[in-house]
Design an enzyme around this catalytic site. Structure first.
Site, PDB file in Angstrom:
ATOM      1  N   HIS A 371       0.828  -0.950  -0.047  1.00  0.00           N
ATOM      2  CA  HIS A 371      -0.048  -0.006  -0.101  1.00  0.00           C
ATOM      3  C   HIS A 371       0.970   1.302   0.063  1.00  0.00           C
ATOM      4  O   HIS A 371       2.122   1.121   0.206  1.00  0.00           O
ATOM      5  CB  HIS A 371      -0.933  -0.156   1.323  1.00  0.00           C
ATOM      6  CG  HIS A 371      -0.022  -0.111   2.592  1.00  0.00           C
ATOM      7  ND1 HIS A 371       0.427   0.973   3.036  1.00  0.00           N
ATOM      8  CD2 HIS A 371       0.137  -0.996   3.315  1.00  0.00           C
ATOM      9  CE1 HIS A 371       1.111   0.666   4.060  1.00  0.00           C
ATOM     10  NE2 HIS A 371       0.910  -0.618   4.451  1.00  0.00           N
ATOM     11  N   ARG A 422      -5.236   1.039   5.401  1.00  0.00           N
ATOM     12  CA  ARG A 422      -4.145   1.671   4.581  1.00  0.00           C
ATOM     13  C   ARG A 422      -4.320   0.775   3.124  1.00  0.00           C
ATOM     14  O   ARG A 422      -3.820   1.229   2.259  1.00  0.00           O
ATOM     15  CB  ARG A 422      -2.863   1.728   5.087  1.00  0.00           C
ATOM     16  CG  ARG A 422      -2.230   0.328   5.858  1.00  0.00           C
ATOM     17  CD  ARG A 422      -1.101   1.128   6.626  1.00  0.00           C
ATOM     18  NE  ARG A 422      -0.242  -0.203   7.180  1.00  0.00           N
ATOM     19  CZ  ARG A 422      -0.705  -1.003   8.104  1.00  0.00           C
ATOM     20  NH1 ARG A 422      -1.896  -0.517   9.157  1.00  0.00           N
ATOM     21  NH2 ARG A 422       0.133  -1.794   8.811  1.00  0.00           N
ATOM     22  N   GLU A 449      -0.822  -7.155   7.575  1.00  0.00           N
ATOM     23  CA  GLU A 449       0.335  -6.927   7.545  1.00  0.00           C
ATOM     24  C   GLU A 449       0.874  -7.989   8.670  1.00  0.00           C
ATOM     25  O   GLU A 449       0.278  -8.478   9.429  1.00  0.00           O
ATOM     26  CB  GLU A 449       0.869  -5.811   8.089  1.00  0.00           C
ATOM     27  CG  GLU A 449       2.324  -5.202   8.289  1.00  0.00           C
ATOM     28  CD  GLU A 449       3.154  -5.769   7.563  1.00  0.00           C
ATOM     29  OE1 GLU A 449       3.130  -6.822   6.925  1.00  0.00           O
ATOM     30  OE2 GLU A 449       4.041  -4.990   6.979  1.00  0.00           O
ATOM     31  N   ARG A 460      11.483   2.459  15.149  1.00  0.00           N
ATOM     32  CA  ARG A 460      12.343   1.700  14.730  1.00  0.00           C
ATOM     33  C   ARG A 460      13.800   2.258  15.136  1.00  0.00           C
ATOM     34  O   ARG A 460      14.672   1.410  15.485  1.00  0.00           O
ATOM     35  CB  ARG A 460      12.343   1.544  13.211  1.00  0.00           C
ATOM     36  CG  ARG A 460      11.171   0.768  12.860  1.00  0.00           C
ATOM     37  CD  ARG A 460      11.274   0.432  11.557  1.00  0.00           C
ATOM     38  NE  ARG A 460       9.905  -0.192  10.992  1.00  0.00           N
ATOM     39  CZ  ARG A 460       8.696   0.666  10.677  1.00  0.00           C
ATOM     40  NH1 ARG A 460       8.773   2.000  10.666  1.00  0.00           N
ATOM     41  NH2 ARG A 460       7.786   0.062  10.188  1.00  0.00           N
ATOM     42  N   HIS A 548       0.693  -5.524   2.158  1.00  0.00           N
ATOM     43  CA  HIS A 548       1.598  -4.996   3.103  1.00  0.00           C
ATOM     44  C   HIS A 548       3.206  -5.282   2.824  1.00  0.00           C
ATOM     45  O   HIS A 548       3.181  -6.348   2.204  1.00  0.00           O
ATOM     46  CB  HIS A 548       1.138  -5.272   4.589  1.00  0.00           C
ATOM     47  CG  HIS A 548       0.021  -4.559   4.857  1.00  0.00           C
ATOM     48  ND1 HIS A 548      -0.337  -3.515   5.425  1.00  0.00           N
ATOM     49  CD2 HIS A 548      -1.382  -5.236   4.388  1.00  0.00           C
ATOM     50  CE1 HIS A 548      -1.681  -3.474   5.651  1.00  0.00           C
ATOM     51  NE2 HIS A 548      -2.248  -4.393   5.078  1.00  0.00           N
ATOM     52  N   ASN A 550       5.411  -6.851   4.551  1.00  0.00           N
ATOM     53  CA  ASN A 550       5.766  -8.176   4.584  1.00  0.00           C
ATOM     54  C   ASN A 550       4.653  -9.380   4.202  1.00  0.00           C
ATOM     55  O   ASN A 550       4.996 -10.439   3.857  1.00  0.00           O
ATOM     56  CB  ASN A 550       5.818  -8.430   6.401  1.00  0.00           C
ATOM     57  CG  ASN A 550       6.858  -7.508   6.815  1.00  0.00           C
ATOM     58  OD1 ASN A 550       8.024  -7.664   6.227  1.00  0.00           O
ATOM     59  ND2 ASN A 550       6.899  -6.553   7.618  1.00  0.00           N
TER      60      ASN A 550
HETATM   61  O1  LIG Z   1       4.211  -2.887  10.453  1.00  0.00           O
HETATM   62  C1  LIG Z   1       4.784  -2.015   9.460  1.00  0.00           C
HETATM   63  O2  LIG Z   1       5.006  -0.779  10.167  1.00  0.00           O
HETATM   64  C2  LIG Z   1       5.126  -1.935   8.291  1.00  0.00           C
HETATM   65  C3  LIG Z   1       6.172  -2.676   7.823  1.00  0.00           C
HETATM   66  O3  LIG Z   1       7.328  -2.575   8.753  1.00  0.00           O
HETATM   67  P1  LIG Z   1       8.770  -3.015   8.508  1.00  0.00           P
HETATM   68  O4  LIG Z   1       8.741  -4.720   8.360  1.00  0.00           O
HETATM   69  O5  LIG Z   1       9.075  -2.371   7.269  1.00  0.00           O
HETATM   70  O6  LIG Z   1       9.626  -2.704   9.614  1.00  0.00           O
HETATM   71  O7  LIG Z   1       3.986  -2.450   7.426  1.00  0.00           O
HETATM   72  P2  LIG Z   1       3.223  -1.572   6.290  1.00  0.00           P
HETATM   73  O8  LIG Z   1       3.649  -0.226   6.401  1.00  0.00           O
HETATM   74  O9  LIG Z   1       3.692  -2.360   4.860  1.00  0.00           O
HETATM   75  O10 LIG Z   1       1.847  -2.066   6.628  1.00  0.00           O
END
Ligand SMILES: O=C(O)[C@@H](COP(=O)(O)O)OP(=O)(O)O
Length: 618
Positions: A371, A422, A449, A460, A548, A550
């Site tokens: 997304h 999202r 996700e 992070r 997402h 992941n």
């Molecule tokens: O969960 C999150 O914050 C991100 C991925 O984080 P990272 O694995 O890149 O740390 O997921 P998304 O923005 O694609 O929904």
């Protein structure tokens, strides 16, 4: 609003609240059971109250944002705007302005502005310009960083930046004498200073929060209380829980309302900007470059994207898109390179064909994308199952992606999304931009996700500072590492698990994950891919998956046969469609293609990778 709708909302609210705070049952409870109940209620109030506090802050921030976007729209419509006065900005706001993207400073001076007399405004504007002019030269610089001058961030930092970027409007003033290197020096210093202030402000906010929450809910004193006293206390706490929870509910409603408003205003701004979007060129990219784009740092040294960039006439471009579909010798050779890069550890059933092998015809195409950028990406927090919306950039990315796909002539038949807003909004926006709004959008938690467990909500870069960048990389990218699970004391636990959407899943709420490795994501996603998505593709439908970072990595791992070791180096940029071509056995026939401007894609990947690094400001 219709009376019927209001009644429905009330019913919904009552049922959610009743579910969250069930009636008390005190009969036959012993002293120790009553004490446990008191502790339990006390703990729950604490959690809900903290959530209420955070939501209240969010409401205030959203209100400011709504105002600011409203001003922007007024300006863009060319309506004579009221005279404005600069107001104090928090360190966080100044920071945001100071470190905003690509070096172009974006401090938003219209937010929180007040009407004042013309004279007053002039005076003020002249003032800070004078300040900055006086800052050129060594003496000036010293003055600029003098602590006394910087005690009020808002009055100096934004002004100074504005001046440094040469964006001042007053043409009567002589041109700045500050050289580029001085400018950089000043900017660096200012950023450092702003960061220190931001930290101090955050600490102050955390202290304020703690003291407010402690004041609102003092510690429990249970010793010496009789059964009757304990029962009364339970009732009191229960009633209190009810009140706090209802307030939390109402505030959460306000947040979703203002989120929707922000989204509407953002859309309006984008429309007013006249749908100006960057010219997207289709480029020939070597397989190595493609893999480089996908694998990020691992092979990027050998990839020169600029060298591969080529402008192609529209006619040629279309021809290429269609005729190159099944590839030729060029395709075979590029594919072989990709196989070499990934093939070492590919599982055989999925491996791309090696040199000398006959190549397979592409029978199916599928589009997979992460997304557009989410609101929490800006704050660099693990978002995971928290339902954050798209940021302004995220909305832009989703629309740009739709335009790109429309220009490339894709005609979608069905879009699959997760249950998170999202991913759904990205699908809506891109369908709108493609003029294909009628296409069905199918949602499932199985495309959600990865569940980041206890890491949800954490920053992070701070994690990298505390635990090391390597550890954070492992948490984010390794295949089978599962972060610590989320538990009831986690600030986002209730928000996630009390959300009605999760009562619609094909597994009971209590069996939904509390934390997941990438491997777990693949395990919950694969049945959905096999049982729901593949049949649609086999029916000849063109499917797009708006997932997402992941969930898409897990799917790509499966489709492309990426090894457990190599998946660690795969990072996906936001808002970038990936085209995958498959044969009749659902094996890839050529390297997947990240569509769009390759340089921009590479930069976007680096941006995501850098989220896990300790921020260096030098
Ligand atoms: O969960 C999150 O914050 C991100 C991925 O984080 P990272 O694995 O890149 O740390 O997921 P998304 O923005 O694609 O929904």
């Amino acid at each position: 609003m219709l009376i019927e709708e209001l009644a429905e909302m009330k019913r919904e609210k009552d049922s959610v609240l009743n579910e969250r705070v069930p009636p008390l049952k005190l009969t036959d409870l012993s002293v120790s059971e009553l004490q446990d109940l008191c502790k339990d209620l006390h703990k729950k109030i604490d959690i809900v109250d903290e959530a209420r506090y955070d939501l209240q802050i969010k409401v205030e921030r959203n209100d400011l944002e709504v105002k600011s976007l409203g001003h922007k729209i007024t300006e863009m419509k060319g309506i004579k705007k009221p005279l404005l006065k600069r107001v104090k900005k928090s360190a966080a706001d100044s920071m945001l302005g100071a470190v905003a993207d690509t070096g172009k400073v974006k401090a938003d001076f219209t937010s929180g502005l007040k009407k004042v007399k013309k004279e007053e405004e002039k005076e003020e504007v002249t003032d800070w310009r004078k300040n900055v002019d006086a800052m050129s030269g060594m003496e000036g610089r010293k003055k600029l960083f003098d602590g006394r001058k910087l005690t009020k961030t808002a009055n100096i930092v934004p002004g100074a930046f504005l001046h440094l970027k040469g964006e001042t409007q007053n043409c009567n003033h002589p041109k700045s004498k500050i050289s580029a290197s001085r400018r950089l020096f000043l900017k660096t210093k200012l950023v450092k200073k702003a960061m220190a202030m931001l930290e101090a402000e955050n600490e102050q906010k955390a202290n304020e929060k703690e003291s407010t929450l402690n004041e609102r809910l003092p510690p429990l004193m249970l010793s010496g209380l009789s059964v009757q006293d304990l029962q009364n206390l339970c009732k009191e706490l229960h009633q209190r829980m009810d009140v706090v929870d209802e307030e939390r509910y109402d505030i959460a409603m306000k947040v979703s309302k203002s989120n929707a408003e922000i989204e509407n205003l953002t859309m309006k701004i984008i429309e007013l900007k006249g749908k100006k979007r960057p010219q997207l060129k289709r480029v020939r990219v070597s397989a190595e470059a493609m893999m480089g784009a996908l694998l990020g740092a691992k092979v990027k040294e050998s990839v020169d994207f600029k060298a591969n960039l080529k402008t192609v006439k529209k006619e040629e471009e279309k021809k290429e898109e269609v005729t190159d579909w099944h590839g030729g010798s060029a395709f075979l050779s590029t594919h072989t390179t990709a196989a070499r890069l990934l093939g070492r550890t590919c599982n055989n059933t999925r491996k791309a064909p090696a040199a000398g092998q006959s190549f397979r015809m592409s029978k199916y195409k599928v589009l997979v994308m992460r997304h557009g950028e989410g609101a929490w990406t800006k704050e660099n927090r693990f978002c995971s199952w928290v339902d954050q919306r798209l940021s302004e950039d995220g909305v832009r990315e989703a629309l740009a992606c739709g335009h790109l796909l429309r220009e490339a002539g894709f005609q979608l038949d069905v879009v699959f999304t997760s249950l998170l807003s999202r991913s759904i909004h990205t699908a809506w926006l891109l369908l709108e931009a493609m003029g294909q709004e009628w296409v069905p959008v199918v949602k499932s938690w199985r495309l959600n996700e990865r569940h980041y467990g206890a890491l949800i909500g954490l920053n992070r870069a701070e994690m990298a500072l505390n635990h090391g960048e390597e550890r954070v990389k492992q948490w984010r990218r390794s295949y089978d590492l599962t972060p610590p699970p989320i538990d009831e004391s986690h600030p986002y636990f209730l928000e996630i698990y009390n959300d009605r959407r999760y009562s619609t899943c094909d597994v009971a709420k209590e069996h939904l994950p509390r934390s997941e490795s990438l491997k777990d994501v693949l395990e919950r996603l694969q049945p959905y891919w096999d049982g729901t998505i593949v049949p649609e593709i086999k029916r000849g439908k063109l499917v797009l998956i708006s997932g997402h970072g992941n969930s898409c990595r897990a799917l790509l791992k499966h489709l492309e046969g990426i090894s457990d070791a190599d998946i660690v180096n795969v990072t996906l940029p936001t808002g970038t469609p990936i085209l995958i071509e498959l044969d009749e056995n659902f094996r890839p026939t050529k390297p997947m293609q990240l569509l769009g401007d390759q340089e921009a894609i590479q930069a976007a990947i680096r941006k995501v990778e850098d989220q896990g690094k300790v921020k260096q400001v030098s």
